[in-house]
Design a protein around this motif. Sequence first.
Motif, PDB file in Angstrom:
ATOM      1  N   ARG A   7       0.829  -1.209   0.000  1.00 18.91           N
ATOM      2  CA  ARG A   7       0.000   0.000   0.000  1.00 18.91           C
ATOM      3  C   ARG A   7       0.863   1.258   0.000  1.00 18.91           C
ATOM      4  O   ARG A   7       0.406   2.344   0.313  1.00 18.91           O
ATOM      5  N   VAL A  46      -3.087   5.742  -2.031  1.00 23.00           N
ATOM      6  CA  VAL A  46      -2.054   5.232  -2.928  1.00 23.00           C
ATOM      7  C   VAL A  46      -2.040   6.109  -4.174  1.00 23.00           C
ATOM      8  O   VAL A  46      -3.072   6.301  -4.823  1.00 23.00           O
ATOM      9  N   ASN A  48      -0.120   6.942  -7.958  1.00 18.58           N
ATOM     10  CA  ASN A  48       0.609   6.333  -9.050  1.00 18.58           C
ATOM     11  C   ASN A  48       2.104   6.658  -8.897  1.00 18.58           C
ATOM     12  O   ASN A  48       2.486   7.819  -8.934  1.00 18.58           O
ATOM     13  N   VAL A  86      -7.413   5.371  -3.953  1.00 20.45           N
ATOM     14  CA  VAL A  86      -6.427   5.215  -5.017  1.00 20.45           C
ATOM     15  C   VAL A  86      -6.570   6.406  -5.955  1.00 20.45           C
ATOM     16  O   VAL A  86      -7.667   6.716  -6.420  1.00 20.45           O
ATOM     17  N   ASP A  88      -5.173   7.559  -9.449  1.00 20.10           N
ATOM     18  CA  ASP A  88      -4.473   7.050 -10.639  1.00 20.10           C
ATOM     19  C   ASP A  88      -4.964   7.844 -11.845  1.00 20.10           C
ATOM     20  O   ASP A  88      -5.800   7.377 -12.611  1.00 20.10           O
ATOM     21  N   ARG A  94      -3.560   3.609 -16.812  1.00 18.31           N
ATOM     22  CA  ARG A  94      -3.773   3.385 -15.384  1.00 18.31           C
ATOM     23  C   ARG A  94      -2.705   2.409 -14.895  1.00 18.31           C
ATOM     24  O   ARG A  94      -2.680   1.253 -15.281  1.00 18.31           O
ATOM     25  N   HIS A  95      -1.860   2.895 -14.019  1.00 10.85           N
ATOM     26  CA  HIS A  95      -0.800   2.050 -13.467  1.00 10.85           C
ATOM     27  C   HIS A  95      -1.271   1.267 -12.249  1.00 10.85           C
ATOM     28  O   HIS A  95      -0.656   0.285 -11.872  1.00 10.85           O
ATOM     29  N   LEU A  96      -2.362   1.718 -11.613  1.00 12.04           N
ATOM     30  CA  LEU A  96      -2.819   1.100 -10.370  1.00 12.04           C
ATOM     31  C   LEU A  96      -4.111   0.302 -10.546  1.00 12.04           C
ATOM     32  O   LEU A  96      -4.850   0.090  -9.589  1.00 12.04           O
ATOM     33  N   VAL A  99      -4.368  -2.464  -8.062  1.00 14.14           N
ATOM     34  CA  VAL A  99      -4.208  -2.114  -6.647  1.00 14.14           C
ATOM     35  C   VAL A  99      -5.588  -1.849  -6.065  1.00 14.14           C
ATOM     36  O   VAL A  99      -6.352  -1.045  -6.603  1.00 14.14           O
ATOM     37  N   ARG A 104     -11.803   5.149  -5.769  1.00 11.51           N
ATOM     38  CA  ARG A 104     -10.817   5.365  -6.818  1.00 11.51           C
ATOM     39  C   ARG A 104     -11.101   6.679  -7.534  1.00 11.51           C
ATOM     40  O   ARG A 104     -12.239   6.971  -7.856  1.00 11.51           O
ATOM     41  N   GLU A 106      -9.820   8.362 -10.970  1.00  8.73           N
ATOM     42  CA  GLU A 106      -9.098   7.941 -12.176  1.00  8.73           C
ATOM     43  C   GLU A 106      -9.423   8.876 -13.334  1.00  8.73           C
ATOM     44  O   GLU A 106     -10.344   9.687 -13.252  1.00  8.73           O
TER      45      GLU A 106
END
Length: 151
Positions: A7, A46, A48, A86, A88, A94-96, A99, A104, A106
């Motif tokens: 994490r 979290v 990116n 998250v 991202d 999207r790199h996560l 995860v 989220r 995004e």
Amino acid sequence: MIEMTTRANLQIRGVAETALPALWADLRALELLDDSVETEARRNIVLNPFRRVGGHGPDHEAIAQGVMRGLSRSALPALPGKFGFVVDVDLRCRHLADVSGDIRIETAENGLILRADGARLGRAVADEDEAAALALKLARWFVKSGGVGAD
């Protein structure tokens, strides 16, 4: 021993009890430690790790800072320990995606979206400030609707 968790938190092990005050002071000086245990426990965001800093597109740090400010306010009900956010929002990809995170933020075709983890669709948001505000609103709804059970 210093480890990075899945994490993206630092985990420090094997510190002698007598060395803890100096370690805490150093971590505070680097802004890696919150003023209270409650705030520290809430900060589960979290980002990116491959994000562009100061480039084009949404500002990851602005979103995370907005969420952290909201999480540090005592008016926000306690969230479960593993509850996470998250961020991202890279324009390229999207790199996560793999995860986990309960909420989220995004990128979408035309800007930013906010969605619950596992939901295929989300809500479009105008900018970083709205993304952070609505993420906190969704977290409040989660608690209010009974998402947090008895210990």
